[in-house]
Design an enzyme around this catalytic site. Structure first.
Site, mmCIF file in Angstrom:
data_model
loop_
_atom_site.group_PDB
_atom_site.id
_atom_site.type_symbol
_atom_site.label_atom_id
_atom_site.label_comp_id
_atom_site.label_asym_id
_atom_site.label_seq_id
_atom_site.Cartn_x
_atom_site.Cartn_y
_atom_site.Cartn_z
ATOM 1 N N HIS A 142 6.701 83.372 21.369
ATOM 2 C CA HIS A 142 6.804 82.179 20.513
ATOM 3 C C HIS A 142 7.072 82.595 19.069
ATOM 4 C CE1 HIS A 142 5.304 78.182 18.915
ATOM 5 N NE2 HIS A 142 5.035 78.965 17.885
ATOM 6 N N GLU A 143 6.302 83.552 18.558
ATOM 7 C CA GLU A 143 6.471 83.968 17.163
ATOM 8 C C GLU A 143 7.802 84.670 16.936
ATOM 9 O OE1 GLU A 143 4.633 82.968 14.822
ATOM 10 O OE2 GLU A 143 3.211 82.013 16.175
ATOM 11 N N HIS A 146 10.699 82.357 16.292
ATOM 12 C CA HIS A 146 10.834 81.893 14.910
ATOM 13 C C HIS A 146 11.722 82.845 14.116
ATOM 14 C CE1 HIS A 146 8.115 78.591 15.258
ATOM 15 N NE2 HIS A 146 7.021 79.309 15.370
ATOM 16 N N GLU A 217 8.010 74.135 16.189
ATOM 17 C CA GLU A 217 6.983 74.625 17.105
ATOM 18 C C GLU A 217 7.349 74.302 18.556
ATOM 19 O OE1 GLU A 217 4.610 76.622 16.378
ATOM 20 O OE2 GLU A 217 5.096 76.553 14.243
#
Length: 303
Positions: A142-143, A146, A217
């Site tokens: 997930h990070e 980004h 997100e």
């Protein structure tokens, strides 16, 4: 920017461009008002605006890491964390970012940096202690999304511009306005208008960044689930992290709250927030999306 195997998100790209355009337009208007009302201080205003913007863009990763207590770690110091990042970067075909750990019991993670070459991914000690290896990989994926989607840099700049309004107000009041004296009618007008314009600019930029933050997100959850092929692991991590937040002392949560826009999950100190002001979508929205992705992957596997 090199391409990765993360699924592209045109909706995210469009929202980032739109957010930066409108925030940039707001600040052009804001600085223009300051220059018109405080003619004597215009060199100082331009120098400070330009200098702070450049400093924030180039040193955003260091500022964020320092603010959140992150320290870089070597593979020898954190072999499991580095191993997870190595596997994900190989899977995504992207450069490995710097890896850091923040000494905090708040179970969370964040990524920062203006591009892939300057990126930093950080996990807290609370997160590392609580998650299983596949759950940790889901959070890190997930990070890293980004970073791959470049929304880290956009959020950093957008958040900083919100702070700039108040700063420019103080510069104007301390500079040209202080020299004008009460005899100058323009000074009296400026004293009234500058704080008002500053408040409006801050409010609009705040809402724009919140809208972008919630979408990014969901985009990161989707990209991480598709990359790893294990949306259930990310869903389990989300559920576990959100549930553990209730057990964290309020004092620690309040320290983490100012950085909610960068965290994997928001640190809420025991109070609910409206959807309009929230930096993250609700847990139900995130789990619902991951459930749909899981069903799609299952159908694709059977097909």
């Amino acid at each position: 920017m090199p391409r990765t195997r993360y699924a592209p998100d045109r909706g995210l790209t469009a929202r980032m461009v739109t957010t930066m355009f409108f925030i940039g337009l707001l600040y052009v208007v804001f600085v223009g008002v300051l220059l018109a009302l405080v003619r004597g201080a215009w060199p100082l205003i331009l120098i400070i605006v330009g200098g702070l913007f450049v400093a924030q863009f180039w040193f955003s990763d260091r500022i964020a890491a320092y603010s959140m207590g992150a320290r870089e770690v070597t593979p020898e110091q954190a072999p499991e964390l580095h191993g997870a990042v190595d596997r994900l970067c190989a899977l995504a075909d992207m450069p490995k970012p710097r890896v850091a750990i923040a000494d905090s019991d708040v179970p969370n993670a964040f990524a920062t940096g203006r591009n892939q070459r300057n990126a930093l991914v950080c996990a807290t000690t609370g997160l590392l202690r609580r998650l299983e290896p596949d759950e940790l990989e889901g959070v890190l994926a997930h990070e890293l999304s980004h970073v791959a989607h470049r929304d880290v840099a956009v959020m950093t700049i957008a958040s900083f511009l919100g702070v700039l309004a108040g700063m420019m107000t103080r510069v104007a009041l301390w500079g040209g306005l202080a020299r004008g004296g009460s005899r100058d009618n323009n000074t009296a007008i400026a004293v009234l208008l500058i704080p008002l314009v500053s408040a409006v600019v801050y409010a609009i930029s705040f809402l724009l960044t919140r809208l972008l933050s919630r979408y990014r997100e969901l985009s990161a959850d989707r990209a991480a689930a598709l990359l790893t092929g294990r949306p259930s692991a990310l869903a389990a991590a989300l559920t576990k992290v959100t549930g553990q937040m209730a057990r964290i002392p309020t004092r620690d949560l309040r320290k983490a709250e100012p950085y909610n826009a960068f965290w994997f999950a928001p640190a809420l100190s025991g109070r609910s927030m409206s959807r309009l002001l929230s930096s993250h979508p609700t847990l139900e929205q995130r789990l619902d999306q991951l459930g749909r992705i899981s069903a799609q992957l299952g159908q694709a596997g059977r097909g």
